[in-house]
Motif scaffolding. Structure first.
Motif, PDB file in Angstrom:
ATOM      1  N   TYR A  57       0.841  -1.199   0.000  1.00 46.36           N
ATOM      2  CA  TYR A  57       0.000   0.000   0.000  1.00 46.36           C
ATOM      3  C   TYR A  57       0.866   1.235   0.000  1.00 46.36           C
ATOM      4  CZ  TYR A  57      -4.107  -2.808   0.613  1.00 46.36           C
ATOM      5  OH  TYR A  57      -5.120  -3.679   0.383  1.00 46.36           O
ATOM      6  N   GLU A  58       0.401   2.226  -0.751  1.00 43.30           N
ATOM      7  CA  GLU A  58       1.134   3.491  -0.790  1.00 43.30           C
ATOM      8  C   GLU A  58       0.156   4.641  -0.671  1.00 43.30           C
ATOM      9  OE1 GLU A  58       3.483   3.501  -4.335  1.00 43.30           O
ATOM     10  OE2 GLU A  58       4.996   2.159  -3.456  1.00 43.30           O
ATOM     11  N   LYS A  59       0.660   5.760  -0.213  1.00 43.06           N
ATOM     12  CA  LYS A  59      -0.207   6.930  -0.035  1.00 43.06           C
ATOM     13  C   LYS A  59      -0.602   7.500  -1.391  1.00 43.06           C
ATOM     14  CE  LYS A  59       0.616   8.085   4.604  1.00 43.06           C
ATOM     15  NZ  LYS A  59      -0.346   7.025   4.946  1.00 43.06           N
ATOM     16  N   ASP A  60      -1.899   7.803  -1.514  1.00 40.23           N
ATOM     17  CA  ASP A  60      -2.311   8.485  -2.734  1.00 40.23           C
ATOM     18  C   ASP A  60      -2.155   9.993  -2.498  1.00 40.23           C
ATOM     19  OD1 ASP A  60      -4.434   9.473  -1.318  1.00 40.23           O
ATOM     20  OD2 ASP A  60      -5.955   8.293  -2.367  1.00 40.23           O
ATOM     21  N   ILE A  61      -2.608  10.757  -3.480  1.00 37.06           N
ATOM     22  CA  ILE A  61      -2.367  12.196  -3.451  1.00 37.06           C
ATOM     23  C   ILE A  61      -3.019  12.864  -2.238  1.00 37.06           C
ATOM     24  CG2 ILE A  61      -4.357  12.774  -4.907  1.00 37.06           C
ATOM     25  CD1 ILE A  61      -2.343  14.697  -6.378  1.00 37.06           C
ATOM     26  N   ARG A  62      -4.098  12.267  -1.721  1.00 37.11           N
ATOM     27  CA  ARG A  62      -4.774  12.851  -0.565  1.00 37.11           C
ATOM     28  C   ARG A  62      -4.275  12.294   0.765  1.00 37.11           C
ATOM     29  NH1 ARG A  62      -8.732  15.914  -2.331  1.00 37.11           N
ATOM     30  NH2 ARG A  62      -9.696  15.398  -4.333  1.00 37.11           N
ATOM     31  N   GLY A  63      -3.276  11.455   0.686  1.00 35.60           N
ATOM     32  CA  GLY A  63      -2.715  10.928   1.930  1.00 35.60           C
ATOM     33  C   GLY A  63      -3.365   9.639   2.381  1.00 35.60           C
ATOM     34  N   ALA A  64      -4.299   9.107   1.586  1.00 38.66           N
ATOM     35  CA  ALA A  64      -4.931   7.839   1.960  1.00 38.66           C
ATOM     36  C   ALA A  64      -4.116   6.697   1.344  1.00 38.66           C
ATOM     37  CB  ALA A  64      -6.361   7.800   1.441  1.00 38.66           C
ATOM     38  N   ASP A  65      -4.117   5.550   2.028  1.00 37.08           N
ATOM     39  CA  ASP A  65      -3.346   4.413   1.523  1.00 37.08           C
ATOM     40  C   ASP A  65      -4.134   3.667   0.457  1.00 37.08           C
ATOM     41  OD1 ASP A  65      -1.079   4.749   3.135  1.00 37.08           O
ATOM     42  OD2 ASP A  65      -2.194   3.965   4.841  1.00 37.08           O
ATOM     43  N   LYS A  66      -3.469   3.391  -0.644  1.00 35.97           N
ATOM     44  CA  LYS A  66      -4.121   2.650  -1.729  1.00 35.97           C
ATOM     45  C   LYS A  66      -3.248   1.483  -2.136  1.00 35.97           C
ATOM     46  CE  LYS A  66      -7.552   5.248  -4.049  1.00 35.97           C
ATOM     47  NZ  LYS A  66      -7.899   6.267  -5.029  1.00 35.97           N
ATOM     48  N   LEU A  67      -3.891   0.420  -2.597  1.00 32.84           N
ATOM     49  CA  LEU A  67      -3.138  -0.746  -3.049  1.00 32.84           C
ATOM     50  C   LEU A  67      -2.279  -0.352  -4.256  1.00 32.84           C
ATOM     51  CD1 LEU A  67      -2.628  -3.787  -2.742  1.00 32.84           C
ATOM     52  CD2 LEU A  67      -4.497  -4.175  -4.358  1.00 32.84           C
ATOM     53  N   ALA A  68      -0.963  -0.544  -4.128  1.00 34.37           N
ATOM     54  CA  ALA A  68      -0.062  -0.149  -5.213  1.00 34.37           C
ATOM     55  C   ALA A  68       0.401  -1.361  -6.009  1.00 34.37           C
ATOM     56  CB  ALA A  68       1.138   0.590  -4.644  1.00 34.37           C
ATOM     57  N   ALA A  69       0.601  -2.486  -5.334  1.00 35.78           N
ATOM     58  CA  ALA A  69       1.086  -3.678  -6.039  1.00 35.78           C
ATOM     59  C   ALA A  69       0.776  -4.915  -5.214  1.00 35.78           C
ATOM     60  CB  ALA A  69       2.599  -3.571  -6.241  1.00 35.78           C
ATOM     61  N   LYS A  70       0.647  -6.021  -5.920  1.00 34.55           N
ATOM     62  CA  LYS A  70       0.494  -7.294  -5.214  1.00 34.55           C
ATOM     63  C   LYS A  70       1.615  -8.207  -5.680  1.00 34.55           C
ATOM     64  CE  LYS A  70      -2.747 -10.835  -3.836  1.00 34.55           C
ATOM     65  NZ  LYS A  70      -2.487 -10.883  -2.403  1.00 34.55           N
ATOM     66  N   ILE A  71       2.333  -8.779  -4.698  1.00 33.35           N
ATOM     67  CA  ILE A  71       3.440  -9.668  -5.052  1.00 33.35           C
ATOM     68  C   ILE A  71       2.846 -11.020  -5.452  1.00 33.35           C
ATOM     69  CG2 ILE A  71       5.519 -10.813  -4.201  1.00 33.35           C
ATOM     70  CD1 ILE A  71       5.617  -8.418  -2.124  1.00 33.35           C
ATOM     71  N   THR A  72       3.155 -11.455  -6.643  1.00 31.31           N
ATOM     72  CA  THR A  72       2.602 -12.732  -7.105  1.00 31.31           C
ATOM     73  C   THR A  72       3.634 -13.833  -6.872  1.00 31.31           C
ATOM     74  OG1 THR A  72       3.504 -12.335  -9.294  1.00 31.31           O
ATOM     75  CG2 THR A  72       1.246 -11.601  -8.884  1.00 31.31           C
ATOM     76  N   GLN A  73       3.206 -15.067  -7.128  1.00 28.14           N
ATOM     77  CA  GLN A  73       4.116 -16.189  -6.919  1.00 28.14           C
ATOM     78  C   GLN A  73       5.345 -16.087  -7.819  1.00 28.14           C
ATOM     79  OE1 GLN A  73       1.461 -19.475  -6.973  1.00 28.14           O
ATOM     80  NE2 GLN A  73       2.128 -20.178  -4.961  1.00 28.14           N
ATOM     81  N   GLU A  74       5.103 -15.531  -9.036  1.00 30.76           N
ATOM     82  CA  GLU A  74       6.235 -15.403  -9.954  1.00 30.76           C
ATOM     83  C   GLU A  74       7.195 -14.333  -9.468  1.00 30.76           C
ATOM     84  OE1 GLU A  74       2.865 -14.822 -11.863  1.00 30.76           O
ATOM     85  OE2 GLU A  74       2.862 -16.881 -11.111  1.00 30.76           O
ATOM     86  N   SER A  75       6.648 -13.247  -8.956  1.00 30.70           N
ATOM     87  CA  SER A  75       7.504 -12.093  -8.657  1.00 30.70           C
ATOM     88  C   SER A  75       8.158 -12.140  -7.288  1.00 30.70           C
ATOM     89  CB  SER A  75       6.704 -10.793  -8.794  1.00 30.70           C
ATOM     90  OG  SER A  75       5.724 -10.735  -7.777  1.00 30.70           O
ATOM     91  N   GLY A  76       7.707 -13.015  -6.421  1.00 28.94           N
ATOM     92  CA  GLY A  76       8.322 -12.973  -5.103  1.00 28.94           C
ATOM     93  C   GLY A  76       8.125 -14.251  -4.315  1.00 28.94           C
TER      94      GLY A  76
END
Ligand SMILES: [Zn+2]
Ligand SMILES: [Zn+2]
Length: 896
Positions: free
Chosen positions: A737-756
């Motif tokens: 999760y990362e902060k969006d422009i208003r300071g709220a946390d938004k899902l930015a990425a999901k680590i998949t089995q391939e990637s992590g």
């Protein structure tokens, strides 16, 4: 399988309305849930928010005020205090009368209906009030004690009646206290000029306590400095000297003294006139046989009244008239002309001043205008060269030395003030004195909806108090309320006509009612014993909750800094002197929350920017609404309302809900209790992901705990909890999760089995502890959701009695930190070092770093010389390696 899945999906969706309705029902049934214990082995804590006026609906400012107090109350409960957290209604006052006129509804009915509506709103918002102690100031069981106190004040000579010039608001159709006049206008009607009228009024002698009210401000370090400053200015103590000038050529020497008040008696040899207020008694005598002068003085009076009405008496264009008479300066026997001036006020000091143009701004201006003599008697001190130079006039500072002042020449100002005051006293023409700006509190109101003043007027006995046994003097119902023709009670003959308790003859009842600030001056004592019907409260009960320092934490708007907070301090001191209480001050700590605005402006109907708490609760739920008021900014600052911000909080609560609810059932099945999971959580020696999560959890607990104990920056508390939730999502769900422009946390990425790597495995007992702690941390801010999740986790009982989370301070610290390394001021590498590494270790680590070594080697290779490390500077968060290039040869010799 299918039903399980559906249930699982339902459980994963955060439904604030469902959760809040469920717990609202349960809490309603448990009347003792928020009750303070009358006898307890726990330490006491009295937290109080200012009681509202029942206008009919809460506004967002209320919600913010109560959300702060409620978070604190819950936190203190969880820390095992016996908490008193009551609420009531400041329910007398003018709007009820206006509503009665407009809607033809009796004030009592209108008021009680509003109270019911607002109480329902407070309950819906989940505020934890002890309703068994509710105080409603407009009901006889409360206001009878206002009357009782009034009689006590009267008996002690602290309530008295006098004719005086009063502030009159034509819209309110009543008198206002000085404190209720803001910039010359009514505090309720910002566009209505206050008029001056002569009326017989009841006053409370608050000035008896001026000195103590001022002095004790220094003993309130738990109050905001701005409030203390406002009170100091309002009390307005000034030290000075009274000096008698004799009227020259007086036929009646006994009554011919003009007493002036001055804070700068050291300048009196520079006095070139005496100035009187137009209303000064001597003026009437001097103008008696002089119609021309009388006319000019009347003009000054008119100008003054006008300036007072527009509120800028300090800005008045200064006018004066010379009376042609003289006063004699007792210090040098000099005759100085007597003037009458429109900027001299009869109600400040003595209504007479000496005018010293060389050393006073106002006097200088006046003297220039009327070509009066300007005589220098103070020279600046400092460089002897400079003192020879005449200062720029007017020279008003105290950094000076007296000249042209007879035997006082050469003294510095401060010494001279003392010596000259003593001289006056010794010779019988004056003395040092202290005056205050604070005036006695006029409490008579010519209105209906207030506490009847319990006094009678008898032809034979004069003013007689209603005997205590006849209290309360009940406010009659069915009264014809209009805003003209004086007190409405005066038109109710059954009320007015009474019997004198002294002689048994006919008496007339007082028809004015009390200022509603009387109600709020002592209401918080009543909470300690709210159902007492033989006394305002039992001393013992009040003493338990107030101790000798007062309410532990009082919370309200800064707009009450002068009115309510001076009156209630006065009332407390009076009750202490009666022997009712032990504390000198009503509250040990005071917090004033910031205002809520929207779109940069104060919320108002005319701007159409009002945010209704009901709408927010319906849309986002009570938890999101409350939590947003705490999260948007720190509670002392102005909050600019953003609906998107509430939405952001709702999303955060959804994530907490999903995180816990998904795992709760299986964790709850294990059936272990806090004495199992808590030690597991506190365990020293955790490794890997468990250690990382433990550290983050302890850091969060520390942050939130510190904020409660310290500056109440709940915005940072809630941010810290959000950070913890993000770490849990990363570890357990592999979601970033990362902060969006208003300071709220938004899902930015999901680590998949391939990637992590696969998600971390956290042992069940440990995980249960983690989630339980998360819920405990949420409890003061989002009580509904926290309670729901607490139950899901299989925990028993109210969260209010669940102990607040602990942390191990030795496990809070980061074990390793990233440390940038510069070479000659340029970033070359980042090294990983233990968080508490000593300096030698940092130096060695920097010099051993591969990139740093390569940089130095490269520097050496690029020139014909040798790179030598001259110094390694370890700053707080950064290491800098200073390298010097020396040419080979001579310097190599020097170096060896
Ligand atoms: Zn008004
Ligand atoms: Zn009588």
């Amino acid at each position: 399988m299918t039903s399980d899945t559906r249930e699982g999906q339902n459980a994963a969706r955060y439904d604030a309305q469902r959760i809040e309705a469920k717990w609202f029902e349960r809490w309603e049934q448990d009347s003792s849930l928020y009750s303070a214990e009358s006898h307890s082995t726990r330490r006491k804590y009295y937290v109080l928010e200012m009681l509202p006026y029942p206008s009919g609906a809460l506004h967002m400012g209320h919600v913010r005020n109560y959300a702060i107090g409620d978070a604190l109350a819950r936190y203190m409960w969880m820390n095992d205090y016996n908490v008193l957290h009551p609420m009531g209604w400041d329910s007398f006052g003018l709007p009820a009368e206006n509503a009665a006129i407009q809607n033809n509804t009796p004030p009592r009915e209108w008021t009680l209906r509003n109270i019911a509506a607002m109480k329902a709103q407070m309950k819906r918002l989940g505020f934890a009030y002890d309703w068994s102690r509710e105080v409603t100031t407009c009901l006889p069981d409360y206001y009878r004690w206002n009357q009782w106190f009034f009689i006590k004040l009267f008996e002690k000579g602290l309530a008295y009646r006098k004719k005086s010039r009063v502030n009159w608001c034509p819209k309110c159709a009543t008198v206002l206290a000085n404190e209720q006049v803001v910039d010359g206008c009514c505090w309720r009607h910002e566009d209505t000029l206050v008029e001056q009228r002569e009326l017989e009024q009841w006053f409370l002698r608050i000035t008896n306590y001026s000195e103590e009210l001022l002095r004790d401000l220094d003993r309130l370090p738990g109050w905001p400095e701005k409030v203390r400053t406002m009170q100091r200015n309002w009390i307005g103590r000034s030290e000075g000297t009274l000096v008698d000038f004799k009227l020259d050529g007086a036929t009646d020497p006994a009554n011919s003294t003009i007493t002036v008040f001055t804070t700068r008696v050291d300048t009196i040899f520079g006095a070139t006139s005496v100035q009187l207020a137009p209303q000064h008694p001597l003026v009437a005598r001097l103008t008696k046989h002089n119609d021309l002068l009388r006319g000019e003085v009347d003009q000054l009076i008119a100008e003054q009244r006008k300036a007072r009405e527009v509120g800028d008496i300090d800005e008045i264009e200064k006018h004066g008239v010379n009376t042609g008479r003289y006063g004699i300066n007792p210090y040098n026997g000099e005759k100085v002309p007597i003037w009458v001036a429109n900027y001299i006020l009869m109600d400040y000091g003595t209504g007479a001043i000496m005018s010293v143009p060389a050393h006073d701004e106002r006097d200088y201006e006046f003297a220039r205008k009327y070509k009066l003599e300007i005589r220098l008697v103070i020279l600046p001190v400092g460089d002897p060269e400079e003192t020879a130079v005449e200062p720029k006039l007017p020279f008003t500072t105290m950094q000076g030395m007296l000249v042209n002042s007879g035997r006082f020449n050469g003294m510095d100002c401060e010494t001279a003030i003392k010596a000259m005051s003593e001289h006056a006293e010794k010779n019988g023409f004056g003395k040092a004195t202290v005056t205050y700006r604070l005036k006695d509190w006029g409490i008579s109101r010519q209105r209906y909806w207030g506490t009847p003043i319990p006094m009678l007027y008898c032809e034979k006995d004069g003013i007689v108090a209603v005997p205590e046994k006849d209290l309360p003097v009940i406010l009659p119902e069915n009264v014809d309320i209009t805003l003209t023709g004086g007190s409405p009670l005066g038109r109710v003959s059954e009320f007015v006509n009474a019997t004198c308790p002294k002689c048994g003859g006919p008496a007339r009842r007082e028809t004015d009612t009390m200022d509603t600030f009387v109600d709020s001056s002592w209401y918080f004592y009543r909470y300690t014993d709210a159902r007492n019907d033989h006394a305002p409260f039992e001393s013992e009960k009040a003493s338990y909750w107030f101790g000798d320092r007062g309410i532990d934490q009082y919370i309200g708007g800064v707009e009450h800094a002068i009115l309510h907070l001076i009156y209630s301090r006065f009332w407390t001191k009076f009750m202490r002197d009666m022997g009712l209480i032990k504390n000198d001050e009503p509250a040990e700590r005071l917090f004033t929350q910031g205002m809520i605005i929207k779109g940069g402006a104060k919320m108002s109907k005319s701007l159409g920017n009002v945010v209704s708490p009901d709408d927010m609760v319906e849309h986002y739920g009570a938890d999101s609404t409350r939590m947003y008021t705490l999260f948007a900014t720190s509670p002392d600052r102005e909050l600019d309302w953003q609906d998107e911000g509430v939405e952001g909080i709702e999303r955060f609560l959804s994530r907490v809900y999903r995180l816990v609810s998904k795992r709760a059932a299986s964790l709850a099945m294990q059936g272990t209790s806090r004495d199992v999971w808590e030690p597991r959580l506190m365990m020293d020696g955790a490794v890997g992901i468990e250690r990382d999560l433990q550290r983050k959890l302890f850091q969060t607990v520390k942050r939130v705990t510190d904020d409660f104990k310290g500056r109440w920056h709940f915005n940072t508390s809630i941010s810290a909890i959000m950070g913890l939730v993000n770490d849990l999502y990363l570890a357990l769900e592999q979601e970033i999760y990362e902060k969006d422009i208003r300071g709220a946390d938004k899902l930015a990425a999901k680590i998949t089995q391939e990637s992590g790597p696969p998600p971390a495995q956290v042992e069940a007992e440990f995980l249960r502890g983690l989630l339980a702690y998360l819920v405990l941390l949420m409890a003061p801010f989002a009580p509904y959701l926290a309670r729901e999740l607490w139950e899901m986790l299989g925990e028993q009982g109210s969260l209010l009695r669940a102990p607040w989370p602990k942390y191990d301070p030795t496990l809070v610290k980061e074990e390793v930190v990233q440390r940038p390394v510069q070479v000659n001021g340029r970033l070359r590498s980042v090294i990983t070092v233990p968080a508490d590494a000593p300096e030698e270790f940092l130096t060695k680590a920097a010099l051993d770093d591969v990139k740093v070594k390569a940089t130095i080697a490269h520097m050496e290779a690029s020139i014909a010389g040798k790179a030598k490390v001259k110094a390694v500077i370890n700053a707080k968060n950064l290491t800098n390696v200073v390298v010097q290039i020396v040419s080979t040869g001579s310097d190599a010799k020097k170096g060896s």
